[in-house]
Motif scaffolding. Sequence first.
Motif, mmCIF file in Angstrom:
data_model
loop_
_atom_site.group_PDB
_atom_site.id
_atom_site.type_symbol
_atom_site.label_atom_id
_atom_site.label_comp_id
_atom_site.label_asym_id
_atom_site.label_seq_id
_atom_site.Cartn_x
_atom_site.Cartn_y
_atom_site.Cartn_z
ATOM 1 N N ILE A 140 -5.102 7.122 7.693
ATOM 2 C CA ILE A 140 -4.631 8.091 6.771
ATOM 3 C C ILE A 140 -6.131 8.833 6.568
ATOM 4 C CG2 ILE A 140 -4.020 8.452 4.441
ATOM 5 C CD1 ILE A 140 -2.383 5.815 4.351
ATOM 6 N N ARG A 141 -7.150 8.457 6.533
ATOM 7 C CA ARG A 141 -8.221 9.056 6.376
ATOM 8 C C ARG A 141 -8.674 10.047 7.732
ATOM 9 N NH1 ARG A 141 -14.441 6.722 5.927
ATOM 10 N NH2 ARG A 141 -13.848 5.813 7.808
ATOM 11 N N ALA B 7 -1.620 -1.721 3.954
ATOM 12 C CA ALA B 7 -2.539 -0.825 3.350
ATOM 13 C C ALA B 7 -3.821 -0.714 3.932
ATOM 14 C CB ALA B 7 -2.641 -1.027 1.835
ATOM 15 N N ILE B 8 -4.608 -2.016 4.246
ATOM 16 C CA ILE B 8 -5.909 -2.053 4.427
ATOM 17 C C ILE B 8 -5.947 -1.449 5.938
ATOM 18 C CG2 ILE B 8 -7.674 -3.787 5.798
ATOM 19 C CD1 ILE B 8 -6.489 -5.651 3.450
ATOM 20 N N ALA C 190 -5.217 2.541 6.132
ATOM 21 C CA ALA C 190 -6.171 3.308 5.111
ATOM 22 C C ALA C 190 -7.143 4.262 6.173
ATOM 23 C CB ALA C 190 -7.116 2.519 4.187
ATOM 24 N N ALA D 185 -11.230 -0.336 8.989
ATOM 25 C CA ALA D 185 -11.089 -0.546 7.511
ATOM 26 C C ALA D 185 -12.576 -1.586 7.291
ATOM 27 C CB ALA D 185 -9.886 -1.038 7.373
ATOM 28 N N PHE E 125 -9.764 2.409 -1.488
ATOM 29 C CA PHE E 125 -9.930 3.592 -0.477
ATOM 30 C C PHE E 125 -9.523 4.924 -0.863
ATOM 31 C CE2 PHE E 125 -9.245 -0.328 2.538
ATOM 32 C CZ PHE E 125 -10.696 -0.071 3.007
ATOM 33 N N SER E 126 -9.167 4.947 -2.285
ATOM 34 C CA SER E 126 -8.932 6.275 -2.916
ATOM 35 C C SER E 126 -7.877 6.939 -2.200
ATOM 36 C CB SER E 126 -10.127 7.307 -2.756
ATOM 37 O OG SER E 126 -11.359 6.880 -3.406
ATOM 38 N N ILE E 127 -6.640 6.387 -1.918
ATOM 39 C CA ILE E 127 -5.501 6.928 -1.465
ATOM 40 C C ILE E 127 -4.422 6.944 -2.293
ATOM 41 C CG2 ILE E 127 -3.559 6.283 0.260
ATOM 42 C CD1 ILE E 127 -5.743 4.934 1.943
ATOM 43 N N VAL F 257 -5.853 -2.080 -2.978
ATOM 44 C CA VAL F 257 -6.341 -1.638 -1.753
ATOM 45 C C VAL F 257 -6.341 0.005 -1.921
ATOM 46 C CG1 VAL F 257 -6.040 -1.450 0.939
ATOM 47 C CG2 VAL F 257 -5.736 -3.487 -0.362
ATOM 48 N N LEU F 258 -5.237 0.648 -2.162
ATOM 49 C CA LEU F 258 -5.045 1.882 -2.281
ATOM 50 C C LEU F 258 -6.288 2.798 -3.103
ATOM 51 C CD1 LEU F 258 -1.179 2.349 -2.742
ATOM 52 C CD2 LEU F 258 -2.844 2.510 -0.574
#
Length: 373
Positions: A21-22, A14-15, A18, A178, A52-54, A48-49
Amino acid sequence: MKKVLFVFGTRPEAIKMAPMIRELKGRPEEFEVSVCVTGQHREMLYQVLDFFSIKPDFDLEVMKPNQSLFGVTSSILVGLEPVLDQVSPDVVLVQGDTTSVLVGALGAFYKKIKVGHLEAGLRSGDLFSPFPEEGNRLLATRLTDFHFTPTPQASDNLLAEGVDASKIHMVGNTVIDALFWAVDILKDQGGNPLEDLLPTLDWSRRIVLVTGHRRESFGDGFQQMCAAISRLATDNPNVEFIYPVHLNPNVQKPVEKYLSGQPNIHLIAPLDYPRLIWLMERSYFVLTDSGGIQEEAPSLGKPVLVMRNVTERMEGVTAGTARLVGTNEQAIYEAAQTLLHDAESYDAMAHAVNPYGDGTASRQMADILATAK
């Protein structure tokens, strides 16, 4: 416009996913993005999500108590099929070396969908160390169309295995993307996020961050790691050792036996990603067997002593940002003592150039995907 499906399931994935994805979501004219988490990790993943607002579009929720690799693998594969059918992506992106990576690549292959592998090409040379990660890497490689490697060495590893050079793209590691993003967020937030966990700690002292949890070290190796840390704490009473202890009983039992009760050893619960980054930046150096920390700490100018017998991240060792010290008590002790008491040796590691990238990996990969046929 390309439809891209991210598939991942653990906190480290996820880290590193992220910032990618952004990047892709910031280019809506080029990419339609969907995120599928397998739930291979649960609480740590969502920490983590959230940071990072995912928000995932799909959650397979595969993890169950005491589940074997057989169970995790089959659950992800079965759960992924309807997601692939619904999204019908042009590319599936996976990251690293987990079971989610292997099954994500396999599921895409079954649907004849292209696979992009972030952090491709890492090799330890030992199929069972780390286990099962080394096997996952090797298998995923054969199913991958876009090999996004973090370093020249990783690219060379793939070339040596016969991978087509046109499919290999050396972009650096998104862990650095990240890290820089996280540091900016933490600076905006301000304060000491560990004050509640360690209210009596003297933060003016030098701090050594310790992490250790790899299964290949369980048993004698892990006991020796703990014995070395105990000696270091005894012989350096003005140095604080902070160890966020993994929840695995194979970690907790020897840690409790060897390290509890020493006034300058602080055993705390596992930290979420932002607090770990904050502590890493605050530390003098790091004792670890973690893969990701070998990449992150050098970007913050922190020497890394790697408590493993082999590492798939030899670039840091070659560059001088990390030193492979194994799991022998005396070797760990001597290496750490050198960093604590030899300023010249410390400065040489702290100021070595980090080989893992400059924070632009996500942008480079997006450009490659946008123009690929």
